[in-house]
Design an enzyme around this catalytic site. Structure first.
Site, short mmCIF file in Angstrom:
data_model
loop_
_atom_site.label_atom_id
_atom_site.label_comp_id
_atom_site.label_asym_id
_atom_site.label_seq_id
_atom_site.Cartn_x
_atom_site.Cartn_y
_atom_site.Cartn_z
CG ASP A 162 -2.80 -8.23 0.48
OD1 ASP A 162 -2.09 -8.57 1.45
OD2 ASP A 162 -3.85 -7.55 0.60
CG ASP B 89 -5.05 -9.92 3.07
OD1 ASP B 89 -4.58 -10.43 2.03
OD2 ASP B 89 -4.86 -8.74 3.40
CG HIS C 147 -6.60 -5.14 1.48
ND1 HIS C 147 -6.05 -6.02 2.39
CD2 HIS C 147 -7.76 -4.70 2.02
CE1 HIS C 147 -6.84 -6.09 3.45
NE2 HIS C 147 -7.89 -5.32 3.25
CG HIS D 5 -1.97 -1.06 1.18
ND1 HIS D 5 -2.81 -1.26 0.12
CD2 HIS D 5 -2.29 -2.04 2.08
CE1 HIS D 5 -3.60 -2.31 0.37
NE2 HIS D 5 -3.30 -2.80 1.55
C1 SP5 Z 1 -1.14 -5.13 3.86
C2 SP5 Z 1 -2.62 -5.14 4.10
O1 SP5 Z 1 -3.25 -6.18 3.95
N1 SP5 Z 1 -3.18 -4.01 4.55
C3 SP5 Z 1 -4.60 -3.93 4.80
C4 SP5 Z 1 -5.00 -2.63 5.40
C5 SP5 Z 1 -6.49 -2.57 5.55
N2 SP5 Z 1 -6.88 -1.50 6.40
C6 SP5 Z 1 -8.24 -1.08 6.27
C7 SP5 Z 1 -9.13 -1.78 7.21
C8 SP5 Z 1 -10.59 -1.50 6.95
C9 SP5 Z 1 -11.35 -1.99 8.13
N3 SP5 Z 1 -12.56 -2.64 7.80
C10 SP5 Z 1 -13.01 -3.45 8.93
C11 SP5 Z 1 -13.83 -4.61 8.52
C12 SP5 Z 1 -13.83 -5.63 9.64
N4 SP5 Z 1 -14.77 -6.69 9.37
ZN ZN Z 2 -4.27 -7.05 2.46
#
Ligand code: SP5
Ligand code: ZN
Length: 340
Positions: free
Chosen positions: A195, A284, A197, A161
């Site tokens: 990943d 993830d 995301h 990211h």
């Molecule tokens: C490296 C990596 O996988 N980073 C991921 C960062 C995500 N951060 C945002 C989290 C958004 C939170 N949403 C909560 C949902 C819980 N069910």
């Molecule tokens: Zn991720």
């Protein structure tokens, strides 16, 4: 398989992060993730654990703006000298929009300029941990450049990211991009991000380049973090047009759905004929991940590894996300086993 790992990550342990709605939760990207992977690595006999070599700052400056890296280096001391009431972690509450934004000189002004969200929390050990993590990726790249078929960079913090001049989503230095850029002086590189995301930072770094093909398979950013990149109509710019590809997936995507996207990604990589492959390996995508919404099983992860491995390319595998700590060791092992 050489596995590059440094203990420096342990001093990067932010006390909390902020979820949507202002919810303060324990930092999900925690040192225990590495302990779970280290235990799993002890149950097999084909991994050799190696300390990373120090490559210095030049390969990092080749990917990130110098001002941004200097911010990472000095911000903690500045934070301790500041007027803040709770100094347990540096976290601004106002963020720059990159359009028309000015770069302030104050600490919180710069923090909001160089961060994209409330999950890239900085503590005393963050900068050293991020440097060591990048050195793991560079060491793995060096091993592969020297003729090994694969190497694993057990990176923490993760990197995908982090863009040219910003941190976000637990990431500070883009380890996979630093490795890919370093390899690119030797030949074309494909960087495949699996990943859950979107690898928005990687997309940012290579968007206008045609010597590094970047592909990210991820949850549709229309509903999922990082929201503002990762759509299918983003395909590169200038000379890089046609050298970036996003595969946004819907909630609930299962093994079959994931593998269908992966096959398309792999055929683009074959057509590109790279000399090296870098994989941003986030776990993830796993069905029971606390941040995920797609339904890839451990068997699915193994199959993903197998199909990537069949490309037959010298491959640097870089650890990214994965937050179901109990399953993390098993999942990354099932992926790595296909490359041993
Ligand atoms: C490296 C990596 O996988 N980073 C991921 C960062 C995500 N951060 C945002 C989290 C958004 C939170 N949403 C909560 C949902 C819980 N069910
Ligand atoms: Zn991720």
């Amino acid at each position: 398989m050489n596995v590059y790992y440094s203990e420096a990550h342990r001093k990067h342990e932010p006390p909390f992060e902020i979820f949507d709605g202002g919810l303060r939760v324990p930092y999900l990207e925690n040192p225990d993730r590495m302990d779970k992977i280290l235990s799993a690595l002890q149950t097999i006999n084909w991994a050799e654990m190696i300390e990373p070599r120090d490559f210095g700052l030049d390969p990092i400056y080749a990917v990130h703006d110098k001002d941004y890296v200097e911010f990472l280096a000095s911000c903690w001391t500045e934070w301790l000298d500041s007027e803040a009431i709770d100094k347990s972690t540096l976290l601004p509450a106002t963020f720059a929009l990159r359009r028309h934004s000015q770069k302030p000189t104050s600490l919180l002004g710069r923090a909001g300029y160089y961060m994209m969200d409330l999950s890239a929390c900085i503590v005393e050990g963050t900068y050293q941990a991020a440097l060591a993590s990048a050195n793991c990726a560079l060491s793995a790249a060096d091993t592969v450049a020297n003729g090994e078929r694969s190497a694993f960079a057990l990176c923490r913090p993760p990197g995908h990211h982090a863009g040219k001049d910003y941190a976000g989503g637990y990431c500070f230095i883009n380890n996979a991009s630093v490795a890919a850029n370093w390899l690119s002086s030797n030949g074309k590189v494909a960087l495949l991000d699996v990943d859950y995301h979107c690898g928005n930072g990687t997309q940012d770094i290579f968007y206008d380049r045609d010597d590094v093909l970047t592909i990210s398979i991820h949850a549709d950013p229309n509903f999922e973090y990082p929201h503002y990149a990762g759509y299918s109509n983003e395909t590169g710019a200038g000379p890089g047009l046609g050298f970036h590809k996003n595969f946004p997936l819907e909630k609930g995507t299962d093994d079959a759905g994931y593998l269908a996207a992966l096959e398309e990604a792999l055929s683009l990589i074959r057509k590109f004929e790279p000399k090296y492959l870098v994989v941003s390996a986030g776990m993830d995508i796993y069905a029971d991940d606390p941040l995920g919404t797609i339904k890839v099983t451990t068997e699915g992860i193994s199959e993903i590894g197998k199909r990537i491995s069949v490309l037959g390319l010298p491959t640097v595998i870089v650890m990214e996300g994965g937050y179901n700590n109990e399953a993390l060791g098993r999942n990354i092992m099932s992926f790595l086993e296909e490359f041993k």
